[in-house]
Design an enzyme around this catalytic site. Structure first.
Site, PDB file in Angstrom:
ATOM      1  N   LEU A 195      -5.203 -26.162  -3.402  1.00 11.89           N
ATOM      2  CA  LEU A 195      -5.456 -27.586  -3.199  1.00 11.89           C
ATOM      3  C   LEU A 195      -6.722 -28.031  -3.900  1.00 11.89           C
ATOM      4  O   LEU A 195      -6.811 -29.139  -4.413  1.00 11.89           O
ATOM      5  CB  LEU A 195      -5.584 -27.896  -1.700  1.00 11.89           C
ATOM      6  N   ASN A 223       5.027   4.908   9.422  1.00 11.84           N
ATOM      7  CA  ASN A 223       5.830   3.718   9.666  1.00 11.84           C
ATOM      8  C   ASN A 223       5.556   2.566   8.710  1.00 11.84           C
ATOM      9  O   ASN A 223       6.155   1.500   8.846  1.00 11.84           O
ATOM     10  CB  ASN A 223       5.616   3.211  11.088  1.00 11.84           C
ATOM     11  N   SER A 224       4.633   2.722   7.770  1.00 13.96           N
ATOM     12  CA  SER A 224       4.332   1.627   6.848  1.00 13.96           C
ATOM     13  C   SER A 224       5.597   1.151   6.142  1.00 13.96           C
ATOM     14  O   SER A 224       6.342   1.946   5.573  1.00 13.96           O
ATOM     15  CB  SER A 224       3.324   2.083   5.797  1.00 13.96           C
ATOM     16  N   ASP A 259       0.347  -7.583   1.503  1.00 14.49           N
ATOM     17  CA  ASP A 259       0.779  -6.184   1.641  1.00 14.49           C
ATOM     18  C   ASP A 259       2.302  -6.064   1.633  1.00 14.49           C
ATOM     19  O   ASP A 259       2.881  -5.257   2.363  1.00 14.49           O
ATOM     20  CB  ASP A 259       0.198  -5.548   2.921  1.00 14.49           C
ATOM     21  N   HIS A 281       0.814  -1.217   0.000  1.00 22.15           N
ATOM     22  CA  HIS A 281       0.000   0.000   0.000  1.00 22.15           C
ATOM     23  C   HIS A 281       0.851   1.273   0.000  1.00 22.15           C
ATOM     24  O   HIS A 281       0.348   2.347  -0.298  1.00 22.15           O
ATOM     25  CB  HIS A 281      -0.986   0.009   1.182  1.00 22.15           C
TER      26      HIS A 281
END
Length: 381
Positions: free
Chosen positions: A290, A234-235, A161, A131
């Protein structure tokens, strides 16, 4: 800053990373040498807490080594401009003499900021959040020594993300990726970043919980929760353990007002590593499959099947021609583990299979009619 669920979940858009400190009663034991795990030079740290002047415990020597691996990321992107609702009214435009096509720009350029972590000093590989760089037309990385570099986006994965960047430069510092499966609740954590554009900041705390989910809709989640103060800006930043190894990539906070309330979330380093390896190999992430419909074993189902506790995933349906059908899985089977790692819930199994490399063989531990056995399955696409 992107908000999720009525402003409760907040993605941490911003610039750089954060570090914090909570001093224990004594120094920590030395850390063993950290190999670079094939990712170039990385850090091997000595005790985090050291005795400084006048006997004061300090993190300063460790942070001096770790912080150069945390970078600021600036992103330029073009987004749709929000039109003036009055100008969309033909009567209003006619009354004020606004000619057609003069309603204002349909697009605008925005500059946002986030953080990243260098994990390969030789190749210039940087981990950050999807993001942070989503829709980016231009990405600029600023190092702690103030060098400004152009970055190339190698690939990005909305489901976890995670995004991977590359820069070309020498004298880079990289962090070693820890085995996040070995992290425990109570482990010391250090967050590094640039909250609210203040500049590189350090906060500390502990791992408050593991296995958190529900932050990213339809995401592949297994978040580490920490009380190390994390705020917007802080991302993509680093969550570091007491050895200075990267244990997680900061991604979201739980907040009513946008600031830290002591509940932050980081993508475990093992998930970040798995996604990065796929992107470096193929340029994208392809989900493993699966071919089963599943649901978490409830207490009532566990009792009816004779399971000791409500854990595991029951198969509700098997797709024709799928990997599951080929290896003999049946409706009503309970999958207990993948490669020896417990599959406690449907979300856990979905993540275990979804993050596996297509073509890999995995060992499924299955319960059928009260008996446990193993099956070997090749991950499909």
């Amino acid at each position: 800053m992107t908000r999720r669920r009525c402003g409760v979940w907040s993605m941490l858009g911003g610039a750089a990373l954060v570090l914090s400190t909570i001093g224990p009663a004594g120094a920590l034991p030395p850390a063993p040498a950290a190999a670079g795990a094939g990712l170039g030079p990385s850090l091997a740290l000595t005790p985090v807490f050291m005795v400084g002047e006048e006997g004061v415990l300090t993190l300063a020597p460790t942070l001096e080594i770790v912080t150069p691996a945390v970078v600021n990321i600036a992103v330029k992107a073009t987004v749709a401009a929000r039109p003036n609702p009055l100008l969309s009214d033909p009567l209003f435009r006619q009354f004020f003499g606004v000619p057609p096509g003069a309603e204002g720009p349909r697009e605008r350029t925005v500059v946002s900021a986030g953080s990243g972590v260098i994990v390969d000093a030789v190749r210039g590989t940087i981990l950050t959040n999807h993001h942070v760089v989503d829709g980016a037309e231009d990405i600029t990385v600023t190092l702690k020594d103030r060098r400004v570099l152009k970055a190339t986006l190698l690939g990005s994965d909305p489901g976890t993300d995670i995004a991977v960047l590359r820069v070309k430069a020498d004298r880079l510092t990289a962090l070693h990726l820890a085995d996040s499966d070995r992290a425990q609740v109570g482990d010391l954590t250090i967050a590094i970043g640039n909250p609210f554009g203040l500049g590189q900041t350090v906060t500390t705390g502990v791992i408050s919980a593991k296995g958190r989910s529900g932050v990213i809709p339809d995401g592949y989640e297994d978040f580490l929760q920490t009380d190390a103060s994390i705020n917007p800006g802080n991302s993509g930043g680093a969550l570091v353990n007491s050895r200075g190894d990267l244990v997680g990539i900061n991604t979201a906070i739980l907040s009513s007002g946008g600031g830290s309330v002591g509940i932050g979330f980081a993508i475990p380093s093992n998930i970040a590593r798995a996604v990065m390896e796929q992107i470096l190999k193929d340029g994208t992430v392809r989900r493993g499959h699966l071919g089963v419909s599943i649901q978490t074993v409830s207490p009532a189902v566990a009792e009816s099947l004779g399971l000791p506790r409500a854990a595991g995933v029951i198969i509700a349906a098997v797709e024709r021609g799928s990997t599951a059908e080929k290896v003999g899985l049946r409706t009503g089977d309970v999958i207990l583990a993948v490669d020896g790692r417990p599959s406690e819930t449907a979300e856990v199994l979905r993540r275990q299979i979804g993050l596996a490399q297509i073509g890999d063989r995995v060992r499924l531990t299955v319960m059928r009619e009260g008996k446990s056995f193993d099956l070997q399955a090749r991950i499909g696409s």
